[in-house]
Design a protein around this motif. Structure first.
Motif, mmCIF file in Angstrom:
data_model
loop_
_atom_site.group_PDB
_atom_site.id
_atom_site.type_symbol
_atom_site.label_atom_id
_atom_site.label_comp_id
_atom_site.label_asym_id
_atom_site.label_seq_id
_atom_site.Cartn_x
_atom_site.Cartn_y
_atom_site.Cartn_z
ATOM 1 N N VAL A 234 0.809 -1.215 0.000
ATOM 2 C CA VAL A 234 0.000 0.000 0.000
ATOM 3 C C VAL A 234 0.848 1.273 0.000
ATOM 4 O O VAL A 234 0.352 2.349 -0.313
ATOM 5 N N LYS A 235 2.112 1.145 0.357
ATOM 6 C CA LYS A 235 3.076 2.240 0.265
ATOM 7 C C LYS A 235 4.467 1.633 0.277
ATOM 8 O O LYS A 235 4.639 0.439 0.515
ATOM 9 N N ASP A 236 5.474 2.442 0.013
ATOM 10 C CA ASP A 236 6.852 1.954 0.006
ATOM 11 C C ASP A 236 7.242 1.452 1.396
ATOM 12 O O ASP A 236 6.805 1.993 2.412
ATOM 13 N N ALA A 237 8.081 0.425 1.431
ATOM 14 C CA ALA A 237 8.579 -0.115 2.697
ATOM 15 C C ALA A 237 9.423 0.938 3.412
ATOM 16 O O ALA A 237 10.087 1.759 2.776
ATOM 17 N N SER A 238 9.397 0.905 4.737
ATOM 18 C CA SER A 238 10.213 1.830 5.528
ATOM 19 C C SER A 238 11.237 1.046 6.340
ATOM 20 O O SER A 238 10.986 -0.079 6.759
ATOM 21 N N VAL A 239 12.381 1.667 6.552
ATOM 22 C CA VAL A 239 13.483 1.048 7.283
ATOM 23 C C VAL A 239 13.475 1.561 8.716
ATOM 24 O O VAL A 239 13.212 2.731 8.969
ATOM 25 N N PHE A 240 13.758 0.676 9.670
ATOM 26 C CA PHE A 240 13.892 1.068 11.075
ATOM 27 C C PHE A 240 15.151 0.414 11.633
ATOM 28 O O PHE A 240 15.687 -0.516 11.056
ATOM 29 N N THR A 241 15.633 0.943 12.746
ATOM 30 C CA THR A 241 16.801 0.360 13.402
ATOM 31 C C THR A 241 16.414 -0.149 14.779
ATOM 32 O O THR A 241 15.439 0.312 15.374
ATOM 33 N N TYR A 242 17.182 -1.107 15.278
ATOM 34 C CA TYR A 242 16.981 -1.654 16.614
ATOM 35 C C TYR A 242 18.329 -2.084 17.165
ATOM 36 O O TYR A 242 19.343 -1.967 16.478
ATOM 37 N N ASP A 243 18.358 -2.552 18.389
ATOM 38 C CA ASP A 243 19.610 -2.884 19.090
ATOM 39 C C ASP A 243 20.564 -1.701 19.097
ATOM 40 O O ASP A 243 21.731 -1.814 18.731
ATOM 41 N N GLY A 244 20.035 -0.552 19.499
ATOM 42 C CA GLY A 244 20.861 0.650 19.602
ATOM 43 C C GLY A 244 21.344 1.182 18.270
ATOM 44 O O GLY A 244 22.354 1.869 18.206
ATOM 45 N N GLY A 245 20.633 0.867 17.205
ATOM 46 C CA GLY A 245 21.000 1.355 15.879
ATOM 47 C C GLY A 245 21.969 0.468 15.129
ATOM 48 O O GLY A 245 22.359 0.778 14.005
ATOM 49 N N SER A 246 22.365 -0.655 15.732
ATOM 50 C CA SER A 246 23.349 -1.521 15.071
ATOM 51 C C SER A 246 22.727 -2.480 14.051
ATOM 52 O O SER A 246 23.432 -3.035 13.222
ATOM 53 N N LYS A 247 21.403 -2.668 14.131
ATOM 54 C CA LYS A 247 20.714 -3.567 13.203
ATOM 55 C C LYS A 247 19.531 -2.838 12.595
ATOM 56 O O LYS A 247 19.024 -1.878 13.172
ATOM 57 N N SER A 248 19.091 -3.316 11.433
ATOM 58 C CA SER A 248 17.945 -2.672 10.795
ATOM 59 C C SER A 248 16.942 -3.715 10.307
ATOM 60 O O SER A 248 17.254 -4.898 10.189
ATOM 61 N N GLY A 249 15.749 -3.224 10.044
ATOM 62 C CA GLY A 249 14.674 -4.057 9.519
ATOM 63 C C GLY A 249 13.759 -3.199 8.677
ATOM 64 O O GLY A 249 13.977 -1.993 8.532
ATOM 65 N N ILE A 250 12.738 -3.816 8.112
ATOM 66 C CA ILE A 250 11.799 -3.085 7.277
ATOM 67 C C ILE A 250 10.361 -3.360 7.738
ATOM 68 O O ILE A 250 10.059 -4.438 8.245
ATOM 69 N N ASN A 251 9.521 -2.364 7.569
ATOM 70 C CA ASN A 251 8.086 -2.479 7.813
ATOM 71 C C ASN A 251 7.356 -2.179 6.515
ATOM 72 O O ASN A 251 7.777 -1.294 5.755
ATOM 73 N N ALA B 200 14.494 -2.530 0.891
ATOM 74 C CA ALA B 200 13.333 -1.636 0.892
ATOM 75 C C ALA B 200 13.138 -0.937 -0.449
ATOM 76 O O ALA B 200 12.006 -0.693 -0.862
ATOM 77 N N MET B 201 14.224 -0.651 -1.164
ATOM 78 C CA MET B 201 14.072 0.079 -2.425
ATOM 79 C C MET B 201 13.330 -0.738 -3.492
ATOM 80 O O MET B 201 12.808 -0.180 -4.440
ATOM 81 N N TYR B 202 13.243 -2.057 -3.312
ATOM 82 C CA TYR B 202 12.507 -2.901 -4.259
ATOM 83 C C TYR B 202 11.056 -3.128 -3.827
ATOM 84 O O TYR B 202 10.254 -3.641 -4.601
ATOM 85 N N LEU B 203 10.737 -2.771 -2.603
ATOM 86 C CA LEU B 203 9.384 -2.965 -2.082
ATOM 87 C C LEU B 203 8.638 -1.646 -2.168
ATOM 88 O O LEU B 203 8.556 -0.881 -1.210
ATOM 89 N N THR B 204 8.099 -1.368 -3.342
ATOM 90 C CA THR B 204 7.448 -0.093 -3.601
ATOM 91 C C THR B 204 5.944 -0.269 -3.790
ATOM 92 O O THR B 204 5.471 -1.345 -4.166
ATOM 93 N N MET B 205 5.227 0.800 -3.541
ATOM 94 C CA MET B 205 3.777 0.801 -3.590
ATOM 95 C C MET B 205 3.253 0.166 -4.880
ATOM 96 O O MET B 205 3.727 0.475 -5.973
ATOM 97 N N GLY B 206 2.287 -0.734 -4.728
ATOM 98 C CA GLY B 206 1.629 -1.358 -5.867
ATOM 99 C C GLY B 206 2.202 -2.696 -6.275
ATOM 100 O O GLY B 206 1.523 -3.482 -6.918
ATOM 101 N N ASN B 207 3.456 -2.967 -5.904
ATOM 102 C CA ASN B 207 4.047 -4.256 -6.264
ATOM 103 C C ASN B 207 3.428 -5.375 -5.435
ATOM 104 O O ASN B 207 3.099 -5.193 -4.270
#
Length: 97
Positions: free
Chosen positions: A11-28, A56-63
């Motif tokens: 429904v929209k582009d994926a967003s990136v977040f960080t965890y473990d004090g910024g040392s790791k990342s994930g996507i929502n 995340a750059m490949y997970l864009t709205m509409g795909n």
């Protein structure tokens, strides 16, 4: 453990977040999925740990994507329940038109 598989369109582009004090990342991201026999889609929130902006750059709205993972149900303490899929893997489906 509850396993889940869902096919839907982002429904929209994926967003990136960080965890473990910024040392790791994930996507929502959120998928719009059709239920059998229903006109209106349902919206399913998804999280995948260990991913970054390169994914995340490949997970864009509409795909369309197909996700496989674990169903996560949380209670906020006020009687509200939230459901999301903790994604283990995903596959790309049809491209947006």
């Amino acid at each position: 453990m509850l396993k889940a598989t869902a096919t839907g369109r982002l429904v929209k582009d994926a967003s990136v977040f960080t965890y473990d004090g910024g040392s790791k990342s994930g996507i929502n991201f959120t998928l719009a999925c059709n239920l059998r026999g229903k006109e209106e889609p349902v919206f399913i929130n998804c999280t995948q740990f260990g991913r970054d902006e390169n994914t995340a750059m490949y997970l864009t709205m509409g795909n369309q994507i197909i996700v496989h993972g674990d169903l996560d149900i949380t209670n906020d303490g006020n009687g509200n329940y939230y459901t999301k899929i903790i994604v283990q893997e995903f596959e790309f489906g049809a491209k947006k038109m």
